[in-house]
Write an enzyme that holds these catalytic residues in place. Structure first.
Site, PDB file in Angstrom:
ATOM      1  N   SER A   1      -4.752  12.999  99.887  1.00  0.00           N
ATOM      2  CA  SER A   1      -3.629  12.819 100.810  1.00  0.00           C
ATOM      3  C   SER A   1      -3.124  11.386 100.675  1.00  0.00           C
ATOM      4  CB  SER A   1      -4.067  13.080 102.252  1.00  0.00           C
ATOM      5  OG  SER A   1      -4.466  14.410 102.423  1.00  0.00           O
TER       6      SER A   1
ATOM      7  N   LYS B   1      -5.074   7.542 108.888  1.00  0.00           N
ATOM      8  CA  LYS B   1      -4.362   7.278 107.630  1.00  0.00           C
ATOM      9  C   LYS B   1      -3.203   8.253 107.463  1.00  0.00           C
ATOM     10  CE  LYS B   1      -5.468   9.272 103.892  1.00  0.00           C
ATOM     11  NZ  LYS B   1      -6.127   9.830 102.679  1.00  0.00           N
TER      12      LYS B   1
ATOM     13  N   LYS C   1       1.794  17.979 103.577  1.00  0.00           N
ATOM     14  CA  LYS C   1       0.517  17.515 104.119  1.00  0.00           C
ATOM     15  C   LYS C   1       0.735  16.631 105.336  1.00  0.00           C
ATOM     16  CE  LYS C   1      -3.900  16.470 104.288  1.00  0.00           C
ATOM     17  NZ  LYS C   1      -4.982  17.429 104.615  1.00  0.00           N
TER      18      LYS C   1
END
Length: 291
Positions: free
Chosen positions: A95, A238, A170
């Site tokens: 990711s 994150k 994502k």
């Protein structure tokens, strides 16, 4: 697709590499801490000391590295892109930010004649172990089709658009996950403060309009106070920051995601970064004077 390389053997990389071995691929692996990769030898994988050696001659290289900065370093500083055979697939299943994925794709195509796909996943370690991951793929349709035998061993893949689109999907996934974890945590805490049984409330909500995988799985973790790391608090932060970064680039206002990102940032700063991302419950419980 016969020879594969997998870079990054962590909580997700290990079960995914194992499944690729079991599917009959010739799997070569590299990890910065080699000891984490060595057990894959029992499944037939070849463990390498250097990333460039692992990718030599591979038909496809799968990245499961920590973040976009690390991906860039491994590709261009450690010589992975230069060591890959021309025309090979680069499948980044980590990711990272969408703009990082687009930059990597451009450099890999123009400078190294490689075929890049950004293909992040959702489903956590359970999905990685069972081969039921949801795989969101950006890149060319032809390259997506070529990668389907690899994806089939790992889960269900969907081509969502050009380079960077997989990482956009994502980001969307993690926005929904993070926001829903926060909603479930607050709802259960409200019921607990009001004297209801959190476990029974969760049970009552299952099957109704409030039902979700988050309520089912993460809600149970909250009830049991089981915050053993599956998807990390630091990883969720994150991903939320990737959402904020992307929104700023697109001049898109995301007030709900902004609030959730702030809550995760504060929870991480309070020492919860090593726990499962459902531990946002702990941060909210402490704000409400509950253990």
């Amino acid at each position: 697709m016969k020879k594969l390389a997998v870079l990054g053997i962590g909580a997700m990389g290990f079960p995914m590499a194992r499944r690729l071995c079991e599917a009959g691929f010739d799997v070569h692996v590299w990890n910065r801490t080699q000891a984490k990769a060595l057990p894959l030898q029992a499944y037939g994988a070849v463990v390498h000391n250097e990333a460039a050696a692992a990718v030599a001659g591979a038909d496809a290289v799968i990245s499961l590295l920590e973040n976009g900065t690390v991906v860039h370093h491994v590709l261009f500083d450690l010589g992975v892109a230069a060591a890959m055979q021309r025309g090979a697939l680069w499948i980044d299943m980590a990711s990272i930010a969408p703009d990082e994925a687009r930059l990597h794709a451009q450099l890999l195509q123009e400078q190294h004649q490689l075929r890049p796909l950004d293909a992040p996943v959702s489903g956590g370690t359970v999905g990685a172990e069972q081969g039921t991951l949801s795989i969101m793929v950006g890149g060319s349709a032809a390259d997506f089709d070529a990668a389907l035998p690899v994806f089939a061993a790992l889960g269900r893949a969907t081509h969502v658009g050009p380079a960077g689109s997989g990482q956009l999907a994502k980001v969307a996934n993690q926005m929904i996950v993070g926001t829903t974890i926060g909603a479930v945590a607050e709802a259960l805490l409200l019921c607990a403060k009001g004297g209801a049984d959190m476990g029974k409330v969760r049970e009552a909500l299952l099957g109704g309009f409030a039902d979700s995988r988050i309520l089912e799985l993460h809600g149970q973790r909250m009830v049991e106070r089981d915050f053993t790391r599956r998807g990390g608090m630091d990883i969720q932060l994150k991903d939320m920051r990737n959402a904020m970064r992307t929104a700023q680039q697109l001049d898109c206002t995301l007030p709900i995601a902004t609030l959730i990102a702030q809550l995760y940032a504060e929870a991480n700063s309070h020492g919860l970064e090593g726990l499962d991302h459902s531990a946002l419950f702990v941060e909210l419980a402490q704000r409400n004077g509950l253990r």
